[in-house]
Scaffold this active site. Structure first.
Site, PDB file in Angstrom:
ATOM      1  N   LYS A   1      11.483   4.355  -1.848  1.00  0.00           N
ATOM      2  CA  LYS A   1      10.821   5.338  -0.693  1.00  0.00           C
ATOM      3  C   LYS A   1      10.486   6.582  -1.124  1.00  0.00           C
ATOM      4  O   LYS A   1       9.227   6.822  -0.848  1.00  0.00           O
ATOM      5  CB  LYS A   1      11.723   5.217   0.573  1.00  0.00           C
ATOM      6  N   GLU A  32       5.040  13.912   6.145  1.00  0.00           N
ATOM      7  CA  GLU A  32       6.431  14.419   5.866  1.00  0.00           C
ATOM      8  C   GLU A  32       6.374  15.766   5.258  1.00  0.00           C
ATOM      9  O   GLU A  32       5.972  16.028   4.084  1.00  0.00           O
ATOM     10  CB  GLU A  32       6.968  13.433   5.009  1.00  0.00           C
ATOM     11  N   HIS A  64      14.591  20.219   2.204  1.00  0.00           N
ATOM     12  CA  HIS A  64      13.929  19.589   3.631  1.00  0.00           C
ATOM     13  C   HIS A  64      14.041  20.508   4.724  1.00  0.00           C
ATOM     14  O   HIS A  64      13.081  20.476   5.361  1.00  0.00           O
ATOM     15  CB  HIS A  64      15.028  18.314   3.826  1.00  0.00           C
TER      16      HIS A  64
HETATM   17  C1  MEV Z   1      12.846  11.078   1.691  1.00  0.00           C
HETATM   18  O1  MEV Z   1      11.555  10.849   2.235  1.00  0.00           O
HETATM   19  C2  MEV Z   1      12.917  10.622   0.264  1.00  0.00           C
HETATM   20  C3  MEV Z   1      14.326  10.542  -0.559  1.00  0.00           C
HETATM   21  O2  MEV Z   1      15.180  10.030   0.584  1.00  0.00           O
HETATM   22  C4  MEV Z   1      14.101   9.937  -1.440  1.00  0.00           C
HETATM   23  C5  MEV Z   1      15.449   9.485  -2.407  1.00  0.00           C
HETATM   24  O3  MEV Z   1      16.538   9.653  -1.867  1.00  0.00           O
HETATM   25  O4  MEV Z   1      15.399   9.406  -3.458  1.00  0.00           O
HETATM   26  C6  MEV Z   1      14.801  11.832  -0.635  1.00  0.00           C
END
Ligand code: MEV
Length: 438
Positions: A280, A85, A393
């Site tokens: 996650k 990722e 992102h």
């Molecule tokens: C993305 O891999 C992880 C997030 O969704 C975690 C979160 O929302 O706290 C950014």
């Protein structure tokens, strides 16, 4: 319709690839070429990888990155992370740098107890079984001496064995519930070997036990297996600092930021839909280090999510508070990790990752992994409660789009320059590339 195949595992690697290519691909030669392109030219190294699993046809790469500047219990580490990722390593590095000037991460191993169970069926008088267990308990230890000898030398071994009556859940269901200390090894093989010997002892001793009737003597062992739920193999990681110290470029009003951050954590504490995504984000850091250090990320995932549900409701693994002007953010997770045995001495990149971490003990690795999880969670919540997650992102994702469109250096330069000041979206990048290529 594809054809089934008998004896596939007995074929050579070439034969396997040829069969797959012929069976599934419109262009078998391209498929074969691609698979072989990922083979290592060092034959010995390739053979090592081939033999990790059955039916290996090639290698599946994911990047190994590093996040430097992790100050953990007063010592700096560069943390290896294997992950696909795009934003994870960047986020970990950003958090590490941020906290390195604010006291760093504090990590403590609370306990290291592992668990295994022998699940069995006993049809008879429960009090007789309890008496039988008490009388033969020592035999479980003595009959496993050949297995436990080396572990005991390292300070580990079987901690305790209990008989649990589970007949309220399932008719005639009982279990031996054993606890173990496995020191620097994850201990799966050790635990499973002990359990299989316990099962044998249990059955053998029951056969000769005078107080049992014929049916009671016939104990049926259903299975003997370690548990990946290790609620007493726990590590805690924490960061804290005075609210004012949180101030930096994106955090102009630190009190407002801290309050929003705490609210975001509280939402994850009470709302399972959010808790899963929140956790996650923690697992982004945890899994990446677990994988880079050759540990079993499925076991870690299963155990951690079970732990997140231990109250009966799935909830946040991390917590945050503001008290007397101090912001504190912490998590507690179960982690059954090893730094000896398994892949740790086999996979060259695992060895390298462990060396980069200065060959940690399992306890030290638990601390690093928990810290990586906390750092990742901090980075995600910081973005979510300030700029939003997409900005960072999409900046990272931009590279993936550029690769997808096979852009050359000149195009990349122009695209990167343009999107420094413009919002990155997939369609905006595609349109920009199309414009450039007109
Ligand atoms: C993305 O891999 C992880 C997030 O969704 C975690 C979160 O929302 O706290 C950014």
């Amino acid at each position: 319709m594809n054809n089934p195949i008998a004896g596939f595992s007995k074929l050579s690697k070439e034969e396997k690839i040829n069969w797959i290519a012929k069976e599934y691909f419109s262009s078998p030669t391209d498929a074969i070429a691609l698979l072989k392109n990922y083979w290592n030219t060092d034959e010995k190294l390739q053979k090592l990888h081939d033999e990790f699993i059955e039916n290996t046809i090639t290698n599946f790469y994911i990047p190994l990155g590093v996040a430097p500047n992790f100050l953990i219990n007063g010592k700096f580490s560069t943390v290896p992370m294997a992950i696909e990722e795009s934003s994870v390593v960047a986020a970990a590095s950003k958090s590490a740098k941020f906290w390195s000037t604010r006291g760093g991460f504090k990590a403590t191993v609370i306990d290291t107890e592992k668990i295994g169970q022998v699940h069995f069926i006993y049809k008879g008088d429960e009090s007789k079984l309890a008496l039988f267990f008490a009388q033969i308990k020592n035999k479980f230890f003595s009959n496993t001496e050949s297995i436990t000898k080396n572990m005991q030398k390292r300070g580990g071994g079987i901690l305790d064995i209990k008989l649990n009556d589970k007949t309220n859940l399932l008719p005639n269901y009982f279990q031996l519930h054993a606890t173990f200390e496995t020191k620097d090894s994850m201990g799966a093989n050790f635990i499973n070997s002990c359990l299989e010997q316990f099962a044998k002892t249990l059955k053998d001793e029951a056969q000769g036990y005078a107080l049992f009737n014929t049916e009671e003597k016939d104990i049926q062992v259903v299975m003997s297996i370690l548990s990946n739920y290790v609620p007493n193999c726990i590590v805690r990681a924490e960061v804290s600092c005075p609210i004012d110290d949180l101030k930096e470029k994106q955090i102009e009003n630190p009190l407002d930021f801290a309050q929003r951050f705490v609210q975001a954590v509280q939402i994850a504490e009470v709302e399972p839909f959010r808790a899963v995504t929140h956790n996650k984000g923690i697992m982004n850091g945890v899994d990446a280090v677990v994988l880079a250090t050759g540990n079993d990320f499925r076991a870690v995932e299963a155990g951690i999510h079970a732990y997140a549900s231990k109250s009966g409701q799935y909830t946040s693994l991390s917590h945050a508070k503001i008290e007397n002007g101090i912001f504190t953010f912490w998590l507690e997770i179960p982690l059954a990790l090893g730094t000896v045995g398994g892949l740790t001495s086999l996979h060259p990149l695992v060895k390298l990752s462990l060396e980069m971490l200065e060959n940690p003990s399992a306890k030290e690795l638990m601390q690093v992994v928990a810290v990586a999880g906390l750092a990742q969670n901090f980075a995600a919540l910081r973005s979510l409660t300030t700029t939003g997650i997409q900005e960072g992102h999409m900046k990272m994702h931009l590279n993936n789009i550029l690769n997808q469109f096979d852009t050359n250096d000149t195009e990349r330069h122009a695209i990167n320059k343009h999107f420094k000041h413009n919002t990155v979206t997939h369609s905006a990048v595609v349109a920009f590339i199309a414009e450039l290529r007109k």
